[in-house]
Motif scaffolding. Structure first.
Motif, PDB file in Angstrom:
ATOM      1  N   VAL A 148       0.830  -1.201   0.000  1.00  0.00           N
ATOM      2  CA  VAL A 148       0.000   0.000   0.000  1.00  0.00           C
ATOM      3  C   VAL A 148       0.865   1.252   0.000  1.00  0.00           C
ATOM      4  N   GLU A 149       1.969   1.200   0.726  1.00  0.00           N
ATOM      5  CA  GLU A 149       2.862   2.356   0.777  1.00  0.00           C
ATOM      6  C   GLU A 149       3.433   2.664  -0.603  1.00  0.00           C
ATOM      7  N   THR A 150       3.793   1.605  -1.353  1.00  0.00           N
ATOM      8  CA  THR A 150       4.346   1.796  -2.694  1.00  0.00           C
ATOM      9  C   THR A 150       3.318   2.439  -3.619  1.00  0.00           C
ATOM     10  N   VAL A 151       2.083   1.912  -3.590  1.00  0.00           N
ATOM     11  CA  VAL A 151       1.036   2.449  -4.466  1.00  0.00           C
ATOM     12  C   VAL A 151       0.686   3.880  -4.055  1.00  0.00           C
ATOM     13  N   THR A 152       0.660   4.142  -2.766  1.00  0.00           N
ATOM     14  CA  THR A 152       0.390   5.510  -2.297  1.00  0.00           C
ATOM     15  C   THR A 152       1.455   6.472  -2.815  1.00  0.00           C
ATOM     16  N   GLY A 153       2.719   6.054  -2.770  1.00  0.00           N
ATOM     17  CA  GLY A 153       3.793   6.879  -3.303  1.00  0.00           C
ATOM     18  C   GLY A 153       3.638   7.121  -4.793  1.00  0.00           C
ATOM     19  N   MET A 154       3.196   6.098  -5.521  1.00  0.00           N
ATOM     20  CA  MET A 154       2.946   6.258  -6.959  1.00  0.00           C
ATOM     21  C   MET A 154       1.847   7.279  -7.221  1.00  0.00           C
ATOM     22  N   ILE A 155       0.774   7.178  -6.421  1.00  0.00           N
ATOM     23  CA  ILE A 155      -0.348   8.112  -6.590  1.00  0.00           C
ATOM     24  C   ILE A 155       0.095   9.544  -6.320  1.00  0.00           C
ATOM     25  N   ASP A 156       0.846   9.733  -5.230  1.00  0.00           N
ATOM     26  CA  ASP A 156       1.320  11.079  -4.894  1.00  0.00           C
ATOM     27  C   ASP A 156       2.209  11.655  -6.000  1.00  0.00           C
ATOM     28  N   TYR A 157       3.063  10.801  -6.566  1.00  0.00           N
ATOM     29  CA  TYR A 157       3.941  11.266  -7.637  1.00  0.00           C
ATOM     30  C   TYR A 157       3.125  11.655  -8.869  1.00  0.00           C
ATOM     31  N   SER A 158       2.131  10.837  -9.216  1.00  0.00           N
ATOM     32  CA  SER A 158       1.273  11.159 -10.361  1.00  0.00           C
ATOM     33  C   SER A 158       0.522  12.468 -10.124  1.00  0.00           C
ATOM     34  N   LEU A 159       0.006  12.671  -8.911  1.00  0.00           N
ATOM     35  CA  LEU A 159      -0.713  13.904  -8.602  1.00  0.00           C
ATOM     36  C   LEU A 159       0.204  15.121  -8.739  1.00  0.00           C
ATOM     37  N   GLU A 160       1.436  14.966  -8.307  1.00  0.00           N
ATOM     38  CA  GLU A 160       2.377  16.077  -8.395  1.00  0.00           C
ATOM     39  C   GLU A 160       2.663  16.429  -9.859  1.00  0.00           C
ATOM     40  N   CYS A 161       2.867  15.406 -10.675  1.00  0.00           N
ATOM     41  CA  CYS A 161       3.141  15.644 -12.097  1.00  0.00           C
ATOM     42  C   CYS A 161       1.945  16.289 -12.781  1.00  0.00           C
TER      43      CYS A 161
END
Length: 654
Positions: free
Chosen positions: A139-152
């Motif tokens: 879950v932590e990995t996917v959450t990090g992916m989501i945050d990165y996508s939101l930032e981009c």
């Protein structure tokens, strides 16, 4: 009557509206509407290099109350569809076009919400998230992916203040949407539609064979709305009646239908029954494996009818029929037109009696050019066999050849052996009752020395004798692929058994050997026992009806005390008596690998039965003991029954 007419008008109106809705949404929603975008790898955001990050688009299963059934055990909330994702081309343009929608979908997946019939659990409630069947993520990995996508997305949609790529204004980060924000938004938004949705495909790197985007299936709700759902929800919530109809047809014909695996196995016995089955198969979704036996003198159109149902991914056709000569000729020019979901297509054919041998000649021509024929079964006398052997030299897909009672003799075996020297696809060869003698066997053994694909050879009930057995044993010393050999009923005698035992001392691939009904006697059994002391690959040995007697059984018993690979031993009809049974019982006290022992029809008396029962009290690996037709009395039977009180594993067949 007025009330009834009014109710019917309301029903007709609702059905009409549902049809109109369905027609509209079929055009507006040609691909799944809900999706998110995640990076393959998360790194620190860099305005100058972010666009080099590879992003993948993942579709979302649109399940909900419309897929919920009382007996369904699958969760009915929005979830990521299990697939590898599609690489995004031109992420800059993609984020500009779909950014606002993606922001809401990413946050929806991240924090969860419930709107109308759609429920989305918060990501934190999961231990892992499967982006694909074989790629579990924390879950932590996917959450990090989501945050990165939101930032981009933020940087590329809201904060671009110059025309050149990567020159971004240094603004404060956008505050995340609250759960209420998402709820308010989703009340009025069903997802993308129309032109915007159709343009989505232009940004995806997808194969032309991807007919199911994200492994999602399109279905319609009772009010006509189009939804894209995963296979579990599709099968549980849609066309249940059609699946049930298919099940009834299959089971009424004595077939098997495993709905969980999507596998159907059945025998069709008439063209009428086949037509009914094909119709049900075309309507019932979720069948992925299909094994059908055409068990009547069918025509080519019957095969065509099944091919074009376009439902199965894995099709196998054992054609158990008297296929017409005209259809064999057509097979030579047959190239399957694979439906989009077809994974594998194979054929098996049975060729019956034909006095003039033309069928064999035609089949030989078919084999040279056809790439779908994988198995050929021939029986009875048949001329034209030479043509078949020649076809084997150049046929690169035939995997099994069955020639039962074909009477090929030594000459046919010699010609066949020449084909085996060059053929590289045949794995199973059955030559039962073919009047093959020692000369034919010697030729086959020479072929086995160089052949590297054959794994199964059946020479049952020929007349190979001890010379043929000796020739075959020489082949075993060098052959490294044959795993199963049946030489039962061949009069190899004790000399043949001795030759085979010498080969077994060095052979490291043969796992199953059947030399029943060969009159190997006590000497042959003793020779084989010596081989079993050193052989470490043989798991099944059939020595039924060989007159090995008590002393032969005693020798084999000594070998079983040290052998650690044999799991099945058949000593039925060998007159081993009490002496042999007592010796075997001693071996069972220490042997820890034998699971099946056949001692049927062996004149074992009460003493032998008592010895076996004592062994069963300590043996914990034997699961099947056959003592049918032995001469034990009431005392012996009672003793064996008593052993079952302490040994709950073994099944005694008597």
């Amino acid at each position: 009557m007025q009330i009834q007419m009014s109710d019917r008008l309301i029903l007709i109106q609702s059905k009409t509206e549902a049809i109109l809705t369905q027609q509209l949404e079929l055009v507006e929603y040609p691909i799944p509407r809900l999706f998110i975008v995640l990076p393959e790898k998360v790194s620190k955001y860099d305005a100058a290099t972010w666009f080099r990050t590879k992003f993948r688009l993942y579709f979302i299963c649109e399940c909900g109350e419309h897929t919920q059934k009382e007996e369904s055990k699958a969760p009915h909330h929005l979830h990521l569809a299990r697939h590898q994702g599609y690489v995004i081309r031109e992420p800059t343009e993609f984020f500009k076009k779909y950014g606002p929608f993606l922001v809401l979908m990413l946050e929806l997946i991240k924090i969860g919400a419930r709107v109308a019939s759609h429920a989305v659990p918060a990501l934190v409630t999961f231990k892992i998230v499967e982006l694909a069947d074989s790629v579990p993520q924390t879950v932590e990995t996917v959450t990090g992916m989501i945050d990165y996508s939101l930032e981009c997305i933020d940087k590329q949609t809201e904060k671009v203040c110059s025309s050149s790529l990567g020159e971004l204004a240094d603004l404060d980060n956008r505050p995340s949407n609250t759960q209420q924000d998402l709820t308010n938004y989703l009340k009025n938004v069903e997802g993308l539609e129309g032109v915007e949705l159709r343009q989505l495909g232009s940004f995806l790197t997808a194969s032309k064979a991807d007919s199911l985007l994200g492994n999602l299936y399109r279905m319609s709700t009772s009010d006509g709305h189009i939804k894209w759902v995963c296979r579990d929800h599709y099968r549980s919530g849609y066309q249940k009646a059609n699946v049930e109809k298919l099940r009834n047809i299959v089971e009424s014909s004595g077939g098997e239908f495993d709905e969980q695996l999507g596998a159907v196995k059945m025998s069709l016995k008439s063209s009428i029954g086949a037509a009914v089955f094909f119709d049900a198969l075309a309507k019932a979704k979720g069948v992925f494996e299909l094994i059908v036996d055409f068990n009547w003198e069918c025509a080519w159109k019957d095969i065509d009818a099944l091919l074009y149902t376009k439902q199965s991914r894995d099709l196998q056709f054992p054609l158990s029929m008297w296929i017409s000569r005209e259809d064999i000729i057509r097979l030579s020019n047959f190239t399957p037109i694979r439906p989009p979901r077809l994974y594998k297509l194979t054929f098996e054919m049975i060729i019956g009696r034909n006095e003039d041998g033309k069928v064999a000649n035609i089949l030989a021509e078919v084999s040279k050019s056809n790439s779908t024929l994988v198995s050929c079964y021939c029986s009875s006398e048949e001329k034209g066999a030479q043509a078949l052997w020649q076809a084997l030299k150049t046929h690169w897909t035939l995997a099994a050849l069955v020639l039962d009672r074909f009477l090929i003799g030594d000459l046919g075996a010699q010609t066949l052996s020449e084909a085996l020297k060059t053929n590289s696809t045949l794995t199973a060869l059955y030559l039962r009752t073919n009047s093959i003698r020692d000369l034919g066997t010697q030729a086959l053994s020479e072929a086995l020395k160089t052949n590297t694909t054959l794994t199964t050879l059946d020479l049952r009930t020929n007349s190979i004798g001890n010379l043929g057995a000796q020739a075959m044993s020489e082949a075993f010393k060098t052959n490294s692929t044959l795993t199963t050999l049946d030489m039962s009923g061949n009069k190899i005698g004790d000399l043949g058994a001795q030759a085979l035992s010498e080969a077994l001392k060095t052979n490291s691939t043969l796992t199953t050997l059947d030399i029943g009904a060969n009159s190997i006697g006590e000497k042959g059994a003793k020779a084989l026992s010596e081989a079993l002391r050193t052989n470490s690959t043989l798991t099944t040995l059939d020595l039924w009806n060989n007159s090995i007697g008590g002393l032969g059984a005693q020798a084999l018993s000594e070998a079983l005390k040290t052998n650690s690979t044999l799991t099945t031993l058949d000593l039925g009809s060998n007159s081993i008596g009490d002496l042999g049974a007592q010796a075997l019982s001693e071996a069972l006290k220490t042997n820890s690998t034998l699971t099946t022992l056949d001692l049927g029809s062996n004149s074992i008396g009460d003493l032998g039965a008592q010895a076996l029962s004592e062994a069963l009290k300590s043996n914990s690996t034997l699961t099947t003991l056959n003592v049918q037709n032995i001469s034990i009395g009431g005392k012996g039977a009672q003793t064996l029954s008593e052993s079952l009180k302490t040994n709950s594993v073994v099944n005694i067949i008597h």
